[in-house]
Design an enzyme around this catalytic site. Structure first.
Site, PDB file in Angstrom:
ATOM      1  CB  CYS A 125      -0.973   0.001   1.171  1.00 23.44           C
ATOM      2  SG  CYS A 125      -0.210  -0.084   2.800  1.00 23.44           S
ATOM      3  CG  ASP A 337      -8.256   2.797   0.815  1.00 20.54           C
ATOM      4  OD1 ASP A 337      -7.131   2.252   0.794  1.00 20.54           O
ATOM      5  OD2 ASP A 337      -9.145   2.481   1.627  1.00 20.54           O
ATOM      6  CG  HIS A 339      -5.603  -0.536   1.732  1.00 26.84           C
ATOM      7  ND1 HIS A 339      -5.461   0.797   2.033  1.00 26.84           N
ATOM      8  CD2 HIS A 339      -4.530  -1.173   2.259  1.00 26.84           C
ATOM      9  CE1 HIS A 339      -4.356   0.964   2.731  1.00 26.84           C
ATOM     10  NE2 HIS A 339      -3.778  -0.210   2.885  1.00 26.84           N
TER      11      HIS A 339
END
Length: 452
Positions: A125, A337, A339
């Site tokens: 990430c 994000d 993820h």
């Protein structure tokens, strides 16, 4: 693009909040794809797919994601302010946010060197947020001011007198007509550059800023595929990647040392012999804003930095859960994000799909949840812009928490043994508060920073 996929209609005027519903068609494709396991004979691919599903569930991705924005407060997005009670401003925000490059976990790419991994789900990430930070800098560097992804929005300026077809009775509100009339004339060169920038971040060993290349460069810092990379190490990896790229001869990356931007070093990187002009520069500043939690007194400073035109974003988040912060509203940070695990896109194909590289659904989180370990990015296109950057940023950070600046500018140069070192130097500096010195553990972030 169907506007209904971006957000709901505004609620009644007495409703202080605005519900925006964002739904990506890729989400449906992702879930259906995980149930059609045609590779059941390949345990490796099956395991990779199950891990991807688990991480998407673990990090909260769902088909239906709502984000609420207040109509009474301005929304800041990388140096620009948007009043959402105004329809034109709300539309500009949608367009600007959707134009940011969104780089997430991927699965199904060629094996990473020294491992059997074909996905970065669960560990990559910070590398992905680092890619997003660099991508923002590259688009700022290569595209004209105010550029937006024109596949979704073909109108370059709201006051532009668009050409129209004689047989189109509602041409000015018809996106397809705008695409036909304006897109082929104005947007083709810009769209080609946009597509080229996306290809530089492809999940392939030959991509200069792809996951394979970043993992390769991380080896000099003792990292390998599957490890977690801290925001400071990622900053140095990005610096090396840009320095090695043949596609960006007029751009350099400078990484601050010990929370200090040494201006003599920056100018040395940017200066070019006459008659050439200065190189543009991306400045990355790894910092740690407190101990285990973000020092509350730094919040206003972070806000002021995100309000600057020269700021290209902040990477950070929670330990092992990195996010790319691009703005804020009130006490909530706006972020992208990484993820969310998607299938790898083959960028060698002509007109490869770009939708999975752009996010339609902004998310927010409280400043109080932000991890203090982060890297802040800035961009200056030339000498005058660099001097203006130094003036504006220094004015912000010099008034930060308790009289201690978030980071500092120095007219000198860094130690030569550090400057020419093949790997980043990580030291922890202590600033005395009251009468004692306290060491703050950085083990949770697996990186060392100057502690303020």
């Amino acid at each position: 693009m169907n506007p209904s996929m971006l957000c709901d209609d505004l609620p009644a005027a007495d409703d202080p909040m605005d519900d925006w519903l964002f739904l990506s068609h890729k989400s449906v494709e992702f879930l259906s794809d995980t149930t059609s396991l045609q590779e059941t004979g390949d345990k490796g691919k099956l395991k990779s797919k199950l891990v991807s599903v688990w991480n998407s569930v673990k990090y909260g991705w769902s088909l239906k994601q709502k984000t609420k924005f207040s109509k009474s407060s301005p929304l800041i997005l990388l140096g620009k302010s948007y009043e959402l009670k105004d329809e034109a401003n709300k539309e500009r925000f949608r367009r600007s946010f959707a134009s940011l490059l969104w780089l997430t976990y991927r699965r199904g790419f060629p094996q990473l060197a020294g491992s059997s991994l074909t996905t970065d789900s669960g560990w990559g990430c910070v590398l992905r947020t680092g890619q997003m930070l660099l991508a923002r800098g590259l688009l700022t560097h290569l595209m004209p001011p105010g550029w937006m992804w024109s596949v979704w929005y073909r109108a370059v300026k709201d006051d532009l007198d668009l050409p129209h077809h004689a047989d189109c009775t509602d041409c000015k509100s018809n996106m397809r007509c705008r695409y036909q009339s304006l897109g082929s004339l104005y947007d083709r060169p810009l769209e080609a550059m946009h597509r080229k920038v996306v290809s530089w971040f492809a999940d392939h060993p030959k991509a200069p800023f792809g996951i394979h290349r970043l993992v390769e460069l991380g080896a000099s810092s003792g990292k390998k595929a599957g490890d977690w990379y801290g925001p400071s190490i990622v900053a140095h990896i990005l610096q090396k990647a840009v320095a090695a790229s043949v596609d960006l001869p007029n751009l350099v990356v400078y990484v601050a040392q010990d929370c200090t931007i040494y201006l003599q070093d920056v100018r040395g990187l940017c200066e070019r012999p006459p008659p050439h002009s200065w190189k543009s520069v991306i400045i990355l500043v790894p910092v740690r804003l407190g101990g285990q939690d973000l020092n509350p007194s730094y919040i206003s400073c972070v806000k002021k930095l995100l309000e600057l035109q020269c700021c290209i974003g902040i990477i950070g988040g929670r330990p092992k859960h990195s996010l790319f912060f691009v703005g804020f509203q009130d006490d909530q940070l706006l972020y992208l994000d990484p993820h969310y695990c998607q299938l790898t896109v083959n960028v060698t194909k002509e007109n490869f799909p770009l939708e999975s590289f752009h996010c339609k659904y902004p998310r927010k989180m409280p400043f109080s949840r932000m991890d203090p370990s982060c890297t802040i990015g800035f961009y200056a296109s030339g000498q005058q812009e660099l001097e203006l950057l130094c003036t504006n940023v220094n004015e912000v950070v010099s008034t930060s928490a308790e009289g201690y600046p978030m980071f500092i500018f120095s007219e000198g140069e860094s130690w030569k043994d550090e400057e020419h070192s093949s790997s980043p130097v990580h030291r922890v500096t202590y600033i005395q508060r009251s009468s004692d010195l306290k060491r703050v553990s950085t083990s949770s972030s697996m990186d060392e920073f100057v502690l303020l």
